[in-house]
Design an enzyme around this catalytic site. Structure first.
Site, PDB file in Angstrom:
ATOM      1  N   GLU A 342       0.856  -1.193   0.000  1.00 47.04           N
ATOM      2  CA  GLU A 342       0.000   0.000   0.000  1.00 47.04           C
ATOM      3  C   GLU A 342       0.888   1.239   0.000  1.00 47.04           C
ATOM      4  O   GLU A 342       1.915   1.270   0.683  1.00 47.04           O
ATOM      5  CB  GLU A 342      -0.905  -0.022   1.245  1.00 47.04           C
ATOM      6  CG  GLU A 342      -1.572   1.274   1.619  1.00 47.04           C
ATOM      7  CD  GLU A 342      -2.608   1.707   0.597  1.00 47.04           C
ATOM      8  OE1 GLU A 342      -2.509   2.864   0.149  1.00 47.04           O
ATOM      9  OE2 GLU A 342      -3.486   0.893   0.248  1.00 47.04           O
ATOM     10  N   CYS A 417     -14.884  -1.422  -7.098  1.00 45.59           N
ATOM     11  CA  CYS A 417     -15.986  -0.522  -6.774  1.00 45.59           C
ATOM     12  C   CYS A 417     -16.470   0.215  -8.008  1.00 45.59           C
ATOM     13  O   CYS A 417     -17.292   1.131  -7.908  1.00 45.59           O
ATOM     14  CB  CYS A 417     -15.576   0.480  -5.685  1.00 45.59           C
ATOM     15  SG  CYS A 417     -14.192   1.545  -6.164  1.00 45.59           S
TER      16      CYS A 417
END
Length: 461
Positions: A342, A417
């Site tokens: 990340e 998403c």
């Protein structure tokens, strides 16, 4: 000679023109789709807040060569599917449709994106997983401060559709719990009592910008983060007395544009984090940590990802765009080892802390840009058996897709998403020998057009 005369088309409507249109379908993102003119010379018009079956009166707000956009003025004849709105704010644009119709359209839009945009076929489209709660399901909401144009009073709510400056005041947000609503009203009353003003992007003057309220749905803990202009002094004691949050934070922002990310965040009172529980694990959430905004459906989503990953207990799993480690840690008990990557360093610190708090020893997390750091991770950890990706709405860049393909996992679990970015990403993977096996939509956001889905791709023989 204009484009319209060259093609013998009648002049198209101009900005500000009023039209009466019949809405045929819904576009991805929620706008109604209509056609102005005859079938041969028809011009597509997207009308916000209109439903299939509606006949509407609308005003053109944007005029492009191939399409236009319009603002709804009046529903002349309502669709048979239209139901009365419950929420008096723009945060729930699909509330005028029965929930069964909402999830039917969302599932169809996921499949349409994959077939039409990605030119994909042969995959199994699994039935959509409906939401547990249709209202008051969000664990986090971001509100904007503004000034009432008539009274000059400080207000707090959502931006009006299509506007960066008009704020619609909210008294009771039906997407938020009663406790969250009470916290928002308490902060607003405090701010009015202390005569704080809303930040004005035109003049770049004013103190209050945004209010972020987050709840631990399983722990009952409350976090309130006030976003203000740089250098604004806040009376922390009176604010904490007014709202009684478990975590009270202040973020100072010096940019002109509106954002709740970045800036400098300090602790005003309580703890710097709050707790939440998902999939039997405990997580600590700092002020700007990413966490799915629907706790109950996050558990469903991660359960789907775990099931389709097909883990047998020995696999090396990469969790890319891992955030605070929610997906990777939920897979750890089924894996041999988990490696998370990340770019946000604070999120990685949270992920490492969450692994320790849950006594998970086979998960490691590193800060780095996936585009640049994935090759290094492969050299360090070895090639993955399974890669899980959960990118932002923009999806994966072509270079990141190439890096994932270079790692050559047997299986890719893509948590998306945004089906319109999933489709080209999946197509790029299929072009390189992967097979799109299944797609599972999961409705995280009732009353809105947003939809999550989990796609599984396997390396071909």
């Amino acid at each position: 000679m204009t484009d319209d005369t060259a093609t013998a088309r009648p002049p198209r409507p101009q900005r500000g023109d009023e039209l009466e249109l019949h809405i045929e379908s819904l576009a991805f993102g929620g706008a109604g789709v209509a056609r102005w003119g005859d079938e041969e010379h028809g011009w597509v018009v997207f009308v916000r807040d209109a439903l299939p079956g509606d006949t509407v009166r609308c005003a053109v707000t944007k005029r492009k060569r191939h399409y236009g956009e319009a603002r709804l003025l009046e529903v002349v004849t309502p669709s048979p599917d239209r139901v009365p709105a419950k929420a008096d704010h723009p945060g729930a644009p699909w509330q005028v449709m029965p929930y069964e119709k909402q999830i039917e359209i969302k599932a169809a839009q996921v499949e349409d994106a994959l077939r039409r945009l990605g030119h994909l076929d042969g995959f199994e489209m699994l039935p959509i997983v409906p939401a547990v709660e249709q209202w008051r399901y969000r664990n986090k909401l971001e509100f904007s401060f503004g000034t009432d144009r008539e009274t000059g009073e400080l207000i707090c709510g959502f931006h009006a559709p299509g506007s960066w400056e008009d704020i619609v005041h909210v008294e009771d947000c039906l997407l938020q719990s009663e406790r969250g609503n009470a916290a928002r009203r308490a902060v607003l009353e405090w701010a009015r009592a202390h005569r704080y003003s809303a930040y004005d992007r035109r003049t770049q003057i004013g103190a209050l910008r945004n209010l972020v309220i987050r709840e631990g749905r399983r722990t009952g803990q409350l976090q309130v983060r006030l976003v203000v202009s740089d250098g604004v002094e806040i009376e922390a004691g009176s604010l904490h007395a007014a709202v009684a949050a478990d975590s009270l934070l202040l973020t100072e922002i010096d940019t002109v544009g509106e954002t709740t990310a970045g800036g400098t965040t300090s602790l005003l009172a309580g703890e710097p984090t709050i707790g939440e529980e998902v999939c039997g694990l405990s997580f600590r959430l700092s002020g700007q940590a990413f966490f799915q905004t629907n706790t109950e459906m996050a558990e469903k989503l991660y359960g789907v990802a775990a099931d389709v990953a097909g883990l047998q207990g020995w696999e090396r799993v990469y969790d890319l765009f891992c955030g605070i480690g929610t997906i990777g840690l939920s897979l750890a008990s089924r894996s041999g080892e988990v490696w998370g990557l990340e770019i946000v360093e604070d999120a990685i610190a949270d992920a490492i802390g969450n692994a320790k708090a849950n006594d998970i020893s086979n998960a490691r997390f590193f800060a780095g840009d996936v585009r640049l750091a994935l090759r290094e991770l492969v050299e360090k950890a070895g090639r993955p058996d399974v890669v899980v990706v959960d990118p932002p709405r923009a999806g994966l860049s072509q270079k990141v897709v190439r890096r994932v393909l270079e790692a050559s996992p047997k299986r890719i679990v893509y948590v998306s998403c945004n089906p319109t970015t999933l489709a080209p990403n999946a197509a790029q993977m299929v072009e390189e020998g992967y097979v799109l096996k299944t797609v599972q939509p999961v409705d995280m956001f009732p009353q809105t057009p947003h939809i999550e889905c989990v796609a599984v791709l396997e390396r071909g023989a």
